[in-house]
Design a protein around this motif. Structure first.
Motif, PDB file in Angstrom:
ATOM      1  N   UNK A   9       0.816  -1.216   0.000  1.00 32.26           N
ATOM      2  CA  UNK A   9       0.000   0.000   0.000  1.00 32.26           C
ATOM      3  C   UNK A   9       0.851   1.268   0.000  1.00 32.26           C
ATOM      4  N   UNK A  10       2.160   1.110  -0.009  1.00 31.37           N
ATOM      5  CA  UNK A  10       3.055   2.261   0.138  1.00 31.37           C
ATOM      6  C   UNK A  10       2.835   3.324  -0.930  1.00 31.37           C
ATOM      7  N   UNK A  11       2.484   2.920  -2.132  1.00 27.87           N
ATOM      8  CA  UNK A  11       2.285   3.880  -3.215  1.00 27.87           C
ATOM      9  C   UNK A  11       1.078   4.777  -3.020  1.00 27.87           C
ATOM     10  N   UNK A  12       0.170   4.380  -2.144  1.00 30.63           N
ATOM     11  CA  UNK A  12      -1.028   5.186  -1.892  1.00 30.63           C
ATOM     12  C   UNK A  12      -1.093   5.668  -0.442  1.00 30.63           C
ATOM     13  N   UNK A  13      -0.010   5.517   0.304  1.00 32.55           N
ATOM     14  CA  UNK A  13      -0.055   5.840   1.733  1.00 32.55           C
ATOM     15  C   UNK A  13       1.084   6.773   2.137  1.00 32.55           C
ATOM     16  N   UNK A  14       0.778   7.669   3.069  1.00 31.00           N
ATOM     17  CA  UNK A  14       1.779   8.518   3.727  1.00 31.00           C
ATOM     18  C   UNK A  14       1.715   8.251   5.225  1.00 31.00           C
ATOM     19  N   UNK A  15       2.878   8.202   5.840  1.00 31.58           N
ATOM     20  CA  UNK A  15       2.954   8.062   7.293  1.00 31.58           C
ATOM     21  C   UNK A  15       3.611   9.324   7.830  1.00 31.58           C
ATOM     22  N   UNK A  16       2.869  10.078   8.636  1.00 33.32           N
ATOM     23  CA  UNK A  16       3.322  11.388   9.107  1.00 33.32           C
ATOM     24  C   UNK A  16       3.452  11.375  10.628  1.00 33.32           C
ATOM     25  N   UNK A  17       4.654  11.610  11.157  1.00 30.55           N
ATOM     26  CA  UNK A  17       4.793  11.717  12.616  1.00 30.55           C
ATOM     27  C   UNK A  17       4.364  13.094  13.108  1.00 30.55           C
ATOM     28  N   UNK A  18       3.646  13.134  14.218  1.00 28.69           N
ATOM     29  CA  UNK A  18       3.228  14.419  14.760  1.00 28.69           C
ATOM     30  C   UNK A  18       2.232  14.237  15.888  1.00 28.69           C
ATOM     31  N   UNK A  19       2.016  15.308  16.634  1.00 30.72           N
ATOM     32  CA  UNK A  19       1.064  15.323  17.739  1.00 30.72           C
ATOM     33  C   UNK A  19      -0.191  16.052  17.289  1.00 30.72           C
ATOM     34  N   UNK A  20      -1.298  15.331  17.193  1.00 28.30           N
ATOM     35  CA  UNK A  20      -2.538  15.912  16.673  1.00 28.30           C
ATOM     36  C   UNK A  20      -3.041  17.054  17.544  1.00 28.30           C
ATOM     37  N   UNK A  21      -2.613  17.098  18.811  1.00 26.86           N
ATOM     38  CA  UNK A  21      -3.038  18.183  19.698  1.00 26.86           C
ATOM     39  C   UNK A  21      -2.288  19.478  19.404  1.00 26.86           C
ATOM     40  N   UNK A  22      -1.177  19.351  18.663  1.00 29.33           N
ATOM     41  CA  UNK A  22      -0.373  20.519  18.297  1.00 29.33           C
ATOM     42  C   UNK A  22      -0.730  21.018  16.897  1.00 29.33           C
ATOM     43  N   UNK A  23      -0.810  20.111  15.940  1.00 31.95           N
ATOM     44  CA  UNK A  23      -1.137  20.487  14.559  1.00 31.95           C
ATOM     45  C   UNK A  23      -1.528  19.241  13.782  1.00 31.95           C
ATOM     46  N   UNK A  24      -2.277  19.452  12.697  1.00 26.11           N
ATOM     47  CA  UNK A  24      -2.643  18.371  11.780  1.00 26.11           C
ATOM     48  C   UNK A  24      -2.155  18.782  10.395  1.00 26.11           C
ATOM     49  N   UNK A  25      -0.895  18.452  10.069  1.00 22.50           N
ATOM     50  CA  UNK A  25      -0.317  18.878   8.792  1.00 22.50           C
ATOM     51  C   UNK A  25      -0.690  17.949   7.636  1.00 22.50           C
ATOM     52  N   UNK A  26      -1.956  17.674   7.510  1.00 19.89           N
ATOM     53  CA  UNK A  26      -2.438  16.699   6.538  1.00 19.89           C
ATOM     54  C   UNK A  26      -3.708  17.237   5.891  1.00 19.89           C
ATOM     55  N   UNK A  27      -3.768  17.207   4.571  1.00 21.88           N
ATOM     56  CA  UNK A  27      -4.960  17.597   3.821  1.00 21.88           C
ATOM     57  C   UNK A  27      -5.629  16.340   3.285  1.00 21.88           C
ATOM     58  N   UNK A  28      -6.944  16.209   3.509  1.00 21.01           N
ATOM     59  CA  UNK A  28      -7.670  15.037   3.027  1.00 21.01           C
ATOM     60  C   UNK A  28      -9.136  15.388   2.835  1.00 21.01           C
ATOM     61  N   UNK A  29      -9.827  14.550   2.063  1.00 22.20           N
ATOM     62  CA  UNK A  29     -11.272  14.723   1.886  1.00 22.20           C
ATOM     63  C   UNK A  29     -12.032  14.302   3.139  1.00 22.20           C
ATOM     64  N   UNK A  30     -11.524  13.233   3.787  1.00 21.33           N
ATOM     65  CA  UNK A  30     -12.180  12.671   4.969  1.00 21.33           C
ATOM     66  C   UNK A  30     -11.147  12.468   6.067  1.00 21.33           C
ATOM     67  N   UNK A  31     -11.507  12.885   7.276  1.00 16.00           N
ATOM     68  CA  UNK A  31     -10.658  12.652   8.445  1.00 16.00           C
ATOM     69  C   UNK A  31     -11.383  11.675   9.370  1.00 16.00           C
ATOM     70  N   UNK A  32     -10.684  10.618   9.762  1.00 16.77           N
ATOM     71  CA  UNK A  32     -11.228   9.648  10.707  1.00 16.77           C
ATOM     72  C   UNK A  32     -10.473   9.809  12.025  1.00 16.77           C
TER      73      UNK A  32
END
Length: 342
Positions: free
Chosen positions: A223-246
């Motif tokens: 699935x690597x070609x369709x997946x990103x793994x981003x390290x971070x603390x969601x309480x600090x920031x969400x540096x991710x753009x998406x149509x749907x957030x789960x």
């Protein structure tokens, strides 16, 4: 033959409840001894079962008799013991195994913490820092590595099982990207990418968590070609753009941390973005005994809390989200389907 009991009168029911620790301890003992794994499809004599798990027969019979009162194993007229649908879940190889979770809920620290529940209720604070001189997860990782390993295995088991239910439940038709916020090892996003072969997905969680992400999401994985793994603390920031957030099973912190996380998701997605929050509830749920127990355990170990339907609605609306639907995912999870207003 010993079987699960019918409802006793109130005086006996209270006596049974006061002895609830005996049931938990018996489950833990059976799991640690590997009784369910040793017991096959056919009933076994206690002597044979004792030889298989290296115990004395007489105390093993006492353990199994106690558990059979709760429907965990069944005693036959000839004194043999057989599996029930419940006891099979203690097997390591069962696809729906709850062995690791049964061990996690009865780890040694829980026996230290439960007697202090009155103090936690009195103060509203967790008791772990008083017990061990440090916060819960530092204590686990630094002082109780075996318990930390059980925790990791239990969370993995739970995530794998619930991820299947979440992916089956969610209809993401028309969306091209999904982000699993605080998504642990990424089982939910992996299941969604399996369901939607053209979709792209992102996993966001703490660096130490995503280091152990599902290999399928990492370089070399299918699935690597369709997946990103981003390290971070969601309480600090969400540096991710998406149509749907789960957002699944992470909004159990203090109210301010929950509010920051939801605001961060809203800011990252922008108007029209879909946000699906999935949580255990302590009301309006067929699993209230389980969810309320977990709620009390959260109070004891991290000072957190499970939500009622209304408290979750309040948090979401206060964060500026519009709730479109609330539906059960399975017997112990509910989904709050929301969007960011334009």
């Amino acid at each position: 033959m010993t079987t699960a009991q019918s409802a006793p009168p109130p005086s006996m029911r209270l006596r049974e409840l006061a002895f609830g620790a005996a049931c938990a301890a018996a489950l833990r003992a059976a799991a640690r001894l590997g009784v369910a794994d040793a017991l096959g499809d056919s009933p076994m004599a206690v002597e044979d079962l004792a030889a298989a798990v290296k115990t004395e027969p007489r105390p093993l019979r006492r353990l199994l008799r106690a558990l059979s009162c709760y429907g965990v194993f069944a005693e036959g007229p000839d004194g043999t013991f057989a599996h029930t649908d419940v006891s099979r879940l203690l097997r390591e190889d069962d696809p729906n195994s709850l062995r690791a979770i049964s061990l996690w809920c009865t780890e040694p620290w829980t026996w230290d913490a439960w007697p202090m529940l009155d103090e936690a209720v009195r103060t509203g604070r967790n008791v772990v820092e008083d017990l061990y001189g440090k916060e819960f997860f530092p204590y686990l990782n630094e002082d109780a590595p075996e318990s930390a390993d059980i925790f990791n295995r239990a969370m993995t088991t739970s995530s794998v099982q619930s991820a299947r239910d979440v992916a089956e439940f969610l209809d993401l038709t028309g969306s091209s990207s999904v982000a699993d916020i605080g998504g642990g090892q990424g089982h939910v996003v992996a299941s969604l990418l399996d369901k939607y072969p053209s979709m792209h997905g992102t996993l966001l969680d703490l660096p130490r968590v995503v280091e152990n992400a599902v290999p399928r999401l990492l370089a070399g994985g299918d699935l690597a070609g369709r997946a990103r793994v981003v390290p971070g603390d969601v309480r600090t920031a969400v540096p991710v753009k998406a149509d749907v957030y789960v957002i699944k099973n992470i909004l159990e912190w203090d109210d301010e941390s929950t509010a920051r996380t939801l605001r961060n998701v809203r800011a990252a997605g922008g108007p029209g973005t879909r946000v699906v929050v999935i949580e255990n509830l302590v009301d309006d749920s067929p699993s209230m005994r389980f969810s309320t127990a977990m709620d009390l355990l959260l109070l004891l170990n991290v000072g957190g809390a499970k939500h009622t339907t209304q408290s979750m609605v309040d948090r979401l609306t206060e964060a500026g989200l519009v709730i479109d639907d609330i539906s059960p995912v399975n017997p112990y999870l509910h989904a709050f389907d929301c969007h960011v207003p334009g």
